[in-house]
Design an enzyme around this catalytic site. Structure first.
Site, PDB file in Angstrom:
ATOM      1  N   GLU A 286       0.818  -1.216   0.000  1.00  0.00           N
ATOM      2  CA  GLU A 286       0.000   0.000   0.000  1.00  0.00           C
ATOM      3  C   GLU A 286       0.855   1.271   0.000  1.00  0.00           C
ATOM      4  O   GLU A 286       0.409   2.316  -0.433  1.00  0.00           O
ATOM      5  CB  GLU A 286      -0.954   0.009   1.201  1.00  0.00           C
ATOM      6  CG  GLU A 286      -2.125  -0.935   1.007  1.00  0.00           C
ATOM      7  CD  GLU A 286      -3.288  -0.692   1.972  1.00  0.00           C
ATOM      8  OE1 GLU A 286      -3.114   0.031   2.965  1.00  0.00           O
ATOM      9  OE2 GLU A 286      -4.366  -1.247   1.706  1.00  0.00           O
ATOM     10  N   HIS A 307       9.822 -26.658  -1.031  1.00  0.00           N
ATOM     11  CA  HIS A 307       9.226 -27.833  -1.680  1.00  0.00           C
ATOM     12  C   HIS A 307       8.003 -27.454  -2.506  1.00  0.00           C
ATOM     13  O   HIS A 307       7.242 -28.316  -2.919  1.00  0.00           O
ATOM     14  CB  HIS A 307       8.874 -28.883  -0.620  1.00  0.00           C
ATOM     15  CG  HIS A 307      10.086 -29.393   0.096  1.00  0.00           C
ATOM     16  ND1 HIS A 307      10.684 -30.598  -0.185  1.00  0.00           N
ATOM     17  CD2 HIS A 307      10.855 -28.818   1.066  1.00  0.00           C
ATOM     18  CE1 HIS A 307      11.757 -30.764   0.579  1.00  0.00           C
ATOM     19  NE2 HIS A 307      11.880 -29.687   1.349  1.00  0.00           N
ATOM     20  N   LYS A 421     -14.074  -0.744  -3.843  1.00  0.00           N
ATOM     21  CA  LYS A 421     -15.164  -0.393  -2.927  1.00  0.00           C
ATOM     22  C   LYS A 421     -16.299   0.281  -3.694  1.00  0.00           C
ATOM     23  O   LYS A 421     -17.464  -0.045  -3.497  1.00  0.00           O
ATOM     24  CB  LYS A 421     -14.659   0.578  -1.847  1.00  0.00           C
ATOM     25  CG  LYS A 421     -13.707  -0.041  -0.854  1.00  0.00           C
ATOM     26  CD  LYS A 421     -13.398   0.955   0.245  1.00  0.00           C
ATOM     27  CE  LYS A 421     -12.233   0.506   1.091  1.00  0.00           C
ATOM     28  NZ  LYS A 421     -11.728   1.539   1.975  1.00  0.00           N
TER      29      LYS A 421
HETATM   30  O1  PA5 Z   1      -3.103   1.149   5.793  1.00  0.00           O
HETATM   31  C1  PA5 Z   1      -4.265   1.498   5.705  1.00  0.00           C
HETATM   32  O2  PA5 Z   1      -4.624   2.669   5.906  1.00  0.00           O
HETATM   33  C2  PA5 Z   1      -5.360   0.495   5.387  1.00  0.00           C
HETATM   34  O3  PA5 Z   1      -4.861  -0.752   5.078  1.00  0.00           O
HETATM   35  C3  PA5 Z   1      -6.312   0.366   6.564  1.00  0.00           C
HETATM   36  O4  PA5 Z   1      -5.606  -0.066   7.691  1.00  0.00           O
HETATM   37  C4  PA5 Z   1      -7.444  -0.621   6.267  1.00  0.00           C
HETATM   38  O5  PA5 Z   1      -8.072  -0.302   5.072  1.00  0.00           O
HETATM   39  C5  PA5 Z   1      -8.468  -0.583   7.402  1.00  0.00           C
HETATM   40  O6  PA5 Z   1      -8.968   0.705   7.554  1.00  0.00           O
HETATM   41  P1  PA5 Z   1      -9.768   1.146   8.832  1.00  0.00           P
HETATM   42  O7  PA5 Z   1      -8.890   1.045  10.017  1.00  0.00           O
HETATM   43  O8  PA5 Z   1     -10.169   2.560   8.574  1.00  0.00           O
HETATM   44  O9  PA5 Z   1     -10.958   0.242   8.963  1.00  0.00           O
END
Ligand code: PA5
Length: 433
Positions: A286, A307, A421
């Protein structure tokens, strides 16, 4: 004294000292912008000083103690950065079988809301039906679909079982300090709440109550973990590549990427590191994968995956490099017994420890893969202690932020995550989509 050491011998001759040194001035610039908050995503730099600013332990430990006394089962509800850190920490530090062992068994720990699988959640609900449960619902935004769906189901189940007030005492919320639907729900219903600083994003939040509270419920010494992270904060505060292994690792990754090694395989030799690798994949994926750039983060667990994936790594497409995570010493040493009848031919190892064999497996693999065209480096970790783990978390956060800056991308946003989403909401008929 550092509990981590980075060994880069197997990157030679592909990467030369001159190439490394040529990036020093760029590293200096990005280091300065991290400290001054002048780079991309600078509104999310709160993670940099979390270890030195840590003062939350009393509340976290006291709520964790209450929860430990009130339930047989503790469920962490969250996804992405809101659950991977605590899952990584619990599996790194506790027994592989902690949920089944008497010494750990109160509470058993499970995870929900990290997928939308009906069967997974129904199976979990079967498992907990006759048990006393407490939950920690974690969402920074307070609006993420997966944990919100799981929370609705769990809340309904708990209110039927304990009544509204009884359920309230068993629900702990971790969310953004001042915004989001979960914050208003927690305020309205009076749930105990931990706040996530506004300037710390999800995947950089393991050293906030997001990661620390579930780990404390699991019996982990979070003060020691934060001391390890604090050591890392000091160790990686210097921009000089000869003194900062986190930046050195970042530069190696950058140079390898520029030479066409576009996939990094994090290879561990310990099942306990499995979720640490998952946490790392999210951090890299990310933070770096945007603007058509970024190293693809993959992981394997050796020797098991030697393996299955070993063939591909040895002789497949040469677009990969490896980073080995190697444990210095196991907590307990198991020695190979001698057999009277040496039918399996293993008597030459009688009296040796499993650690010795695992270490030779790492050395043998590292040199075979290098010879096969897979450059590799190793991060050696002293032990499976909270102190080492705190250092590891911070090491990777600092390194990944630096690689992203070297690639001119914002390490702290994830705009691409919104696309699925939007489509899903449209298909579900969510108003406004
Ligand atoms: O790194 C990030 O911001 C995302 O991976 C969030 O942690 C993930 O989408 C979960 O989001 P939230 O804590 O708002 O539910």
């Amino acid at each position: 004294m550092s509990n981590l050491s980075l060994v880069c011998e197997n990157l030679k001759p592909l990467i030369s000292d001159e190439e490394v040194n040529s990036l020093q001035s760029e590293v200096n610039l990005h280091h300065k912008s991290l400290l001054e908050g002048s780079g991309k995503g600078s509104e999310y730099l709160g993670w940099l000083g979390l270890p030195s600013g840590f003062s939350d332990s009393t509340k976290i430990i006291s709520v964790a103690d209450t929860i430990r006394k009130s339930c047989d089962v503790f469920i962490v509800v969250g996804i992405g950065g809101s659950y991977l850190g605590s899952r990584a920490g619990i599996s790194y530090l506790n027994s592989s079988f902690s949920n089944q062992l008497d010494s750990y068994s109160k509470p058993e720990i499970y995870f929900a809301g990290q997928n939308i699988s009906s069967d997974y959640h129904a199976d979990l609900f079967d498992l907990i039906a006759d048990r006393d449960i407490c939950i920690n619902v974690i969402s920074k935004s307070g609006t993420t679909t997966e944990p919100a769906v799981a929370f609705r189901l769990l809340k309904e189940m708990m209110e039927k079982k304990y009544g509204s007030e009884g359920a309230r005492d068993r629900i702990v919320v971790t969310t953004d300090s001042n915004k989001g639907g979960l914050k208003s729900l927690a305020d309205e219903l009076g749930y105990r709440t931990f706040l996530i600083p506004g300037d710390v994003g999800g995947r950089y939040s393991v050293l906030t109550p997001v990661g620390l509270f579930p780990m404390a419920v699991a019996g982990i010494n979070i003060k020691e973990l934060m001391e390890g992270a604090y050591l890392a904060e000091r160790l990686y505060a210097n921009s000089s590549l000869s003194q900062n292994d986190a930046y050195y690792y970042a530069v190696m990754r950058q140079l390898l990427n520029q030479k066409g090694k576009t996939t990094e395989i994090l290879a561990t030799f310990q099942p306990a590191f499995h979720y640490l690798a998952d946490w790392w994949k999210q951090l890299v994926g990310e933070s770096e994968g945007k603007d058509l750039k970024g190293i693809f983060p993959a992981s394997v667990e050796f020797t098991s995956d030697l393996h299955s994936m070993g063939q591909w790594i040895q002789e497949g497409n040469r677009n990969v490099f490896e980073t080995f995570l190697v444990l210095g010493s196991s907590r307990r040493q198991l020695k190979i017994p001698a057999f009277k009848n040496d039918a399996d031919g293993l008597n030459y190892l009688a009296g040796e420890t499993m650690d010795t064999i695992n270490e030779k497996a790492w050395l043998g693999t590292a040199s075979a893969h290098k010879d096969g065209g897979v450059p590799n480096m190793t991060l050696r970790i002293k032990d499976r202690s909270p102190y080492s783990l705190g250092q590891i978390f911070y090491f990777f956060e600092r390194a990944v932020a630096m690689t992203a800056y070297l690639n001119a991308v914002n390490p702290f946003d994830q705009p691409g995550v919104e696309f699925y989403k939007k489509n899903m909401f449209k298909l579900l008929g969510k108003p406004g989509f």
